[in-house]
Design a protein around this motif. Sequence first.
Motif, PDB file in Angstrom:
ATOM      1  N   ALA A  98      40.466  16.287  82.024  1.00  0.00           N
ATOM      2  CA  ALA A  98      41.077  15.116  81.828  1.00  0.00           C
ATOM      3  C   ALA A  98      40.701  14.437  80.254  1.00  0.00           C
ATOM      4  CB  ALA A  98      41.161  14.114  83.074  1.00  0.00           C
ATOM      5  N   LYS A  99      39.470  13.991  80.007  1.00  0.00           N
ATOM      6  CA  LYS A  99      39.382  13.180  78.901  1.00  0.00           C
ATOM      7  C   LYS A  99      40.185  14.689  77.366  1.00  0.00           C
ATOM      8  CE  LYS A  99      36.232  10.618  75.765  1.00  0.00           C
ATOM      9  NZ  LYS A  99      37.239  11.606  74.975  1.00  0.00           N
ATOM     10  N   ALA A 100      39.587  15.895  77.969  1.00  0.00           N
ATOM     11  CA  ALA A 100      40.550  16.635  76.644  1.00  0.00           C
ATOM     12  C   ALA A 100      41.911  16.834  77.098  1.00  0.00           C
ATOM     13  CB  ALA A 100      39.849  17.908  77.356  1.00  0.00           C
ATOM     14  N   PHE A 101      42.581  16.533  77.640  1.00  0.00           N
ATOM     15  CA  PHE A 101      44.268  16.809  77.887  1.00  0.00           C
ATOM     16  C   PHE A 101      44.513  15.188  77.414  1.00  0.00           C
ATOM     17  CE2 PHE A 101      47.919  14.806  80.285  1.00  0.00           C
ATOM     18  CZ  PHE A 101      48.604  15.933  80.001  1.00  0.00           C
ATOM     19  N   GLN A 102      43.637  14.131  77.694  1.00  0.00           N
ATOM     20  CA  GLN A 102      44.014  12.600  77.236  1.00  0.00           C
ATOM     21  C   GLN A 102      44.303  12.359  75.617  1.00  0.00           C
ATOM     22  OE1 GLN A 102      41.506  10.371  78.914  1.00  0.00           O
ATOM     23  NE2 GLN A 102      43.038   9.714  81.082  1.00  0.00           N
ATOM     24  N   ASP A 103      43.165  13.024  74.703  1.00  0.00           N
ATOM     25  CA  ASP A 103      42.983  13.356  74.139  1.00  0.00           C
ATOM     26  C   ASP A 103      43.578  14.717  72.962  1.00  0.00           C
ATOM     27  OD1 ASP A 103      40.137  11.701  73.930  1.00  0.00           O
ATOM     28  OD2 ASP A 103      39.303  12.965  74.260  1.00  0.00           O
ATOM     29  N   GLY A 104      44.879  15.421  73.782  1.00  0.00           N
ATOM     30  CA  GLY A 104      45.352  15.787  73.157  1.00  0.00           C
ATOM     31  C   GLY A 104      45.040  17.937  72.744  1.00  0.00           C
ATOM     32  N   LEU A 105      43.610  18.444  73.722  1.00  0.00           N
ATOM     33  CA  LEU A 105      43.309  19.181  73.875  1.00  0.00           C
ATOM     34  C   LEU A 105      43.922  20.075  74.547  1.00  0.00           C
ATOM     35  CD1 LEU A 105      39.181  18.158  72.863  1.00  0.00           C
ATOM     36  CD2 LEU A 105      41.372  19.214  71.295  1.00  0.00           C
ATOM     37  N   THR A 106      45.110  20.426  74.644  1.00  0.00           N
ATOM     38  CA  THR A 106      45.825  20.855  75.938  1.00  0.00           C
ATOM     39  C   THR A 106      45.165  22.294  76.530  1.00  0.00           C
ATOM     40  OG1 THR A 106      47.901  21.561  74.974  1.00  0.00           O
ATOM     41  CG2 THR A 106      47.816  18.799  75.687  1.00  0.00           C
ATOM     42  N   GLY A 107      45.444  22.681  75.322  1.00  0.00           N
ATOM     43  CA  GLY A 107      44.598  24.781  75.689  1.00  0.00           C
ATOM     44  C   GLY A 107      43.105  24.429  76.629  1.00  0.00           C
ATOM     45  N   TYR A 108      42.700  23.278  76.219  1.00  0.00           N
ATOM     46  CA  TYR A 108      41.283  23.532  76.631  1.00  0.00           C
ATOM     47  C   TYR A 108      41.200  23.031  77.848  1.00  0.00           C
ATOM     48  CZ  TYR A 108      36.321  22.276  77.564  1.00  0.00           C
ATOM     49  OH  TYR A 108      34.942  22.443  78.188  1.00  0.00           O
ATOM     50  N   ALA A 109      42.396  22.096  77.928  1.00  0.00           N
ATOM     51  CA  ALA A 109      42.318  21.303  79.305  1.00  0.00           C
ATOM     52  C   ALA A 109      42.632  22.035  80.444  1.00  0.00           C
ATOM     53  CB  ALA A 109      43.245  20.435  79.249  1.00  0.00           C
ATOM     54  N   GLU A 110      43.887  23.256  79.674  1.00  0.00           N
ATOM     55  CA  GLU A 110      44.181  24.357  80.551  1.00  0.00           C
ATOM     56  C   GLU A 110      43.656  24.841  81.353  1.00  0.00           C
ATOM     57  OE1 GLU A 110      48.289  26.697  80.562  1.00  0.00           O
ATOM     58  OE2 GLU A 110      47.188  26.464  79.166  1.00  0.00           O
ATOM     59  N   GLN A 111      42.460  25.173  80.504  1.00  0.00           N
ATOM     60  CA  GLN A 111      41.550  26.539  80.932  1.00  0.00           C
ATOM     61  C   GLN A 111      40.581  25.924  82.186  1.00  0.00           C
ATOM     62  OE1 GLN A 111      40.388  27.797  77.436  1.00  0.00           O
ATOM     63  NE2 GLN A 111      41.669  28.426  77.003  1.00  0.00           N
ATOM     64  N   GLN A 112      40.069  23.858  81.333  1.00  0.00           N
ATOM     65  CA  GLN A 112      38.918  23.632  82.541  1.00  0.00           C
ATOM     66  C   GLN A 112      39.052  23.718  83.264  1.00  0.00           C
ATOM     67  OE1 GLN A 112      35.418  23.529  81.317  1.00  0.00           O
ATOM     68  NE2 GLN A 112      36.650  25.289  80.235  1.00  0.00           N
TER      69      GLN A 112
END
Length: 357
Positions: free
Chosen positions: A61-75
């Motif tokens: 969720a934090k990765a998504f908020q920080d704009g790391l959308t590729g990593y957030a999608e995988q996680q």
Amino acid sequence: MRALLQQAGRAAGRFARPGGRGRGRARRLATALAFGAWLGALAVLPALAADDEARLFNAAAKAFQDGLTGYAEQQMAAFVTNFPTSPRVAEAILLQARAALAQGKTAPALDLLSTNLARAGQVTDQYRFHLGRARFEKGDYPEAAEEFRRLLKDHPASTRLLEAAYWEAFALYKLQQRDRTVDLLRKPDGNFQQAARAGGNPEYQARGRLLLAEALFGQQQLAEAEAVLGGVPTNQVEIAWLRQNLLCRIQLGSDRAELALANTTNLVALASASSRPVLVAESMLLQASILELLGRTAAAIAAYDRIPAAGVPEAFQRNAFLKTVELSLTQNDIAAASARLEKYLAARPQDAKSDVV
């Protein structure tokens, strides 16, 4: 587990007395201690699993908020795989879809949201909203409008009411249904106006008013469009640019070209402040085209000449160049037009082999 048994055996050995009876009691004590340790280990496992579950979800969720959308999608996908019975699965799938959509991956986002809508539970309205956004990005405007319409009808307590009302109207605007767009955005008892009065997202309040003004402009209701623009706040640079751009076009449409030209100075300044080259290009092209409309050909050519130096995308540079050649020819200045063409092709030899110019 072997280590636990060994530790229990050593502990029991310290209490053993010489002789068989002592050794028997020691064995029984070792067994009891080992069994207790085993039960304790089992009790710890759920706590460790819960910690892992929370840790993985929060990190994604934090990765998504920080704009790391590729990593957030995988996680988030990993979360759903590893914790399929978690009460947060619906939320994880939603974030996975949003992360995909943020990367322009419309098809995977649509698949995730549509196939899991039935189990969305308390976040069904969020699924509906992002389904609408995904369909809008795909260009499926009728289905997008329907998704937003269903959200507004079925979820009157949703936090997305203002946004859904805006996007429904925008989808209809894309379908050239300007009458319905105006009706949805202007009607006092409509979803948009009600949500705006309730204090919804200020950005969407501003965007809704801009869209209403744009639709009125498309209907040639220029005075009404300009009046709506007067209520659009300008505390965000992009919103201010959109407002100023439409204001210039309204003034052009109502035979106030000199005033529109004066207002392009602020338009260019807002575009520069936005750090968005496309806005800079559109602003400078509008300014140059107004000069051309006013018959100030030399000033228009100079304005078009300034566009390539502004670092705008290549398509805008080419458009500006073609306008300078066209205007030179209208003045029968063939030598100037030829010189411009030679200079342009020398800087872009790839275009010399094409029919672009």
